[in-house]
Write a protein that holds these residues in place. Structure first.
Motif, mmCIF file in Angstrom:
data_model
loop_
_atom_site.group_PDB
_atom_site.id
_atom_site.type_symbol
_atom_site.label_atom_id
_atom_site.label_comp_id
_atom_site.label_asym_id
_atom_site.label_seq_id
_atom_site.Cartn_x
_atom_site.Cartn_y
_atom_site.Cartn_z
ATOM 1 N N GLN A 221 81.186 32.657 -17.280
ATOM 2 C CA GLN A 221 81.864 33.645 -16.440
ATOM 3 C C GLN A 221 82.605 32.970 -15.287
ATOM 4 O O GLN A 221 83.720 33.360 -14.938
ATOM 5 N N LEU A 222 81.993 31.948 -14.694
ATOM 6 C CA LEU A 222 82.610 31.263 -13.557
ATOM 7 C C LEU A 222 83.816 30.423 -13.977
ATOM 8 O O LEU A 222 84.786 30.320 -13.234
ATOM 9 N N THR A 223 83.734 29.812 -15.158
ATOM 10 C CA THR A 223 84.765 28.857 -15.585
ATOM 11 C C THR A 223 85.793 29.445 -16.535
ATOM 12 O O THR A 223 86.884 28.890 -16.686
ATOM 13 N N GLY A 224 85.438 30.549 -17.217
ATOM 14 C CA GLY A 224 86.315 31.086 -18.257
ATOM 15 C C GLY A 224 86.299 30.262 -19.529
ATOM 16 O O GLY A 224 87.184 30.404 -20.377
ATOM 17 N N ILE A 225 85.304 29.395 -19.686
ATOM 18 C CA ILE A 225 85.202 28.503 -20.845
ATOM 19 C C ILE A 225 84.178 29.066 -21.831
ATOM 20 O O ILE A 225 83.086 29.485 -21.435
ATOM 21 N N ASP A 226 84.523 29.068 -23.096
ATOM 22 C CA ASP A 226 83.622 29.502 -24.164
ATOM 23 C C ASP A 226 82.997 28.259 -24.787
ATOM 24 O O ASP A 226 83.649 27.529 -25.526
ATOM 25 N N PHE A 227 81.716 28.022 -24.492
ATOM 26 C CA PHE A 227 81.027 26.842 -24.999
ATOM 27 C C PHE A 227 80.498 27.085 -26.408
ATOM 28 O O PHE A 227 80.020 28.169 -26.723
#
Length: 359
Positions: free
Chosen positions: A326-332
């Motif tokens: 949520q903080l980074t906008g990255i989908d791990f």
């Protein structure tokens, strides 16, 4: 009867040229200033000369010089801060000691810990090409290296993630960071920050993929000193709690025979910047996401830390991975089946601490 000279020896002595103590000190100070200017403002040669002089007169080396070297303050490059592309023609053979700076529009396959190399049984989704990489979009500046893959954000002059598998044997070996220098990365489309952007900024050149994770190969350790893998970190953070976390991840890689690691800063508009030639964003927070797979066992853990010193336990920085997303906008790890991914990423701190810190 005593011989009495016709002239006064005291009077004669006063007429001679004699340097007073203050004059000698001033001459020595001017000499040091000249030496400093001669070396273009670099202090290392001046300090080296001073220590040699102290040894000659029996005073020993200065207290600062006898302290343990700071491994995070690597020497400035001897060459200008200009990224040059040293890639050879396709038919030529590259020097084995040089780090690869290959960049392609699409990342080359990232190897996963194999059954043969780790002893762990792999899930089918692990066998997909670039399984470890977060979700990427067309136009992303992806840099693929032998040891790791990263996504570079030119807006911030930082990478927002670096991903790599970490096997037990990779954490040991003879590779030594003291042989390496920070250098611009020619593989980044619009150029990276320069080592000099950090000079006298008050921030360390902090590694995202740590040099210590690749002690098995000097060539691959060399890759970690490209400025695309470097980010501003406060000294007490970089040399303290962050270093402690890096060491913990290596301990887990040895214990679990291999883990997947994704790490990076939390980047957003409006961050403070440093730099002379570039505006390099100074992150307020950093994260790590660690995944362990040994079919049928699988577990994931996230860490989120402020870019400041801390004496707290690392367990206090454990957070659900979906909070980092949520903080980074990255989908791990988007190639993990959705139901399993949601289950892993939503685990509470207590659950993750029990899974990872129990042994």
């Amino acid at each position: 009867m005593f011989f009495k000279p016709r002239f006064s020896t005291k009077k004669y002595a006063r007429r001679g040229f004699r340097l007073r103590g203050n004059t000698l000190v001033l001459l020595f100070i001017f000499f040091l200033i000249g030496l400093f200017l001669h070396y273009g403002g670099r202090t290392q040669p001046v300090v080296a000369f001073w220590n040699d002089f102290r040894q000659m007169i029996g005073l020993g080396r200065s207290r600062a010089d006898t302290r343990k070297d700071n491994p995070y303050k690597a020497p400035e490059p001897n060459e200008p801060d200009v990224a040059t592309d040293n890639r050879r023609d396709k038919g030529s053979q590259s020097d084995e000691s040089e780090a690869s700076d290959t960049k392609t529009d699409a990342p080359a396959p990232t190897n996963s810990p194999s059954t043969a190399s780790s002893g762990n049984a792999r899930f089918d989704f692990e066998k997909q090409v670039n399984f470890i990489l977060p979700a990427v979009k067309p136009g992303d500046d992806i840099v693929q290296r032998e040891g790791y893959t990263l996504r570079y954000r030119d807006q911030y002059k930082d990478a927002d993630w670096v991903a790599y598998p970490l096997l037990a044997y990779e954490t040991t070996g003879d590779a030594d960071r003291k042989y390496e220098q920070f250098k611009p990365d020619p593989a980044v489309s619009n150029g990276t920050a320069l080592p000099s952007d950090y000079t006298r900024s008050g921030y360390d050149r902090g590694h995202l993929a740590p040099a210590g994770d690749f002690k098995f190969s000097q060539r691959i350790m060399k890759e970690t000193f490209f400025m695309s893998n470097i980010t501003p970190q406060t000294p007490d953070f970089n040399r303290g709690i962050w270093k402690e976390l890096e060491e913990l991840v290596r301990t887990w890689a040895i214990r679990d025979k291999g883990v997947y690691v994704i790490t990076g800063p939390v980047l957003k508009p409006g961050l403070p910047t440093i730099g002379k030639a570039n505006e390099v964003s100074v992150p307020e927070k950093f994260y790590k996401v660690i995944l362990y797979c040994n079919k049928p066992d699988i577990r994931m853990i996230g860490f989120l830390l402020d870019n400041t010193a801390s004496n707290a336990s690392l367990q206090q920085f454990v957070v659900p991975v979906d909070r980092i997303e949520q903080l980074t906008g990255i989908d791990f790890f988007p190639k993990i089946p959705d139901d399993l991914e949601r289950k892993l990423e939503s685990k509470s701190r207590d659950e993750m601490v029990a899974d990872w810190f129990a042994n």
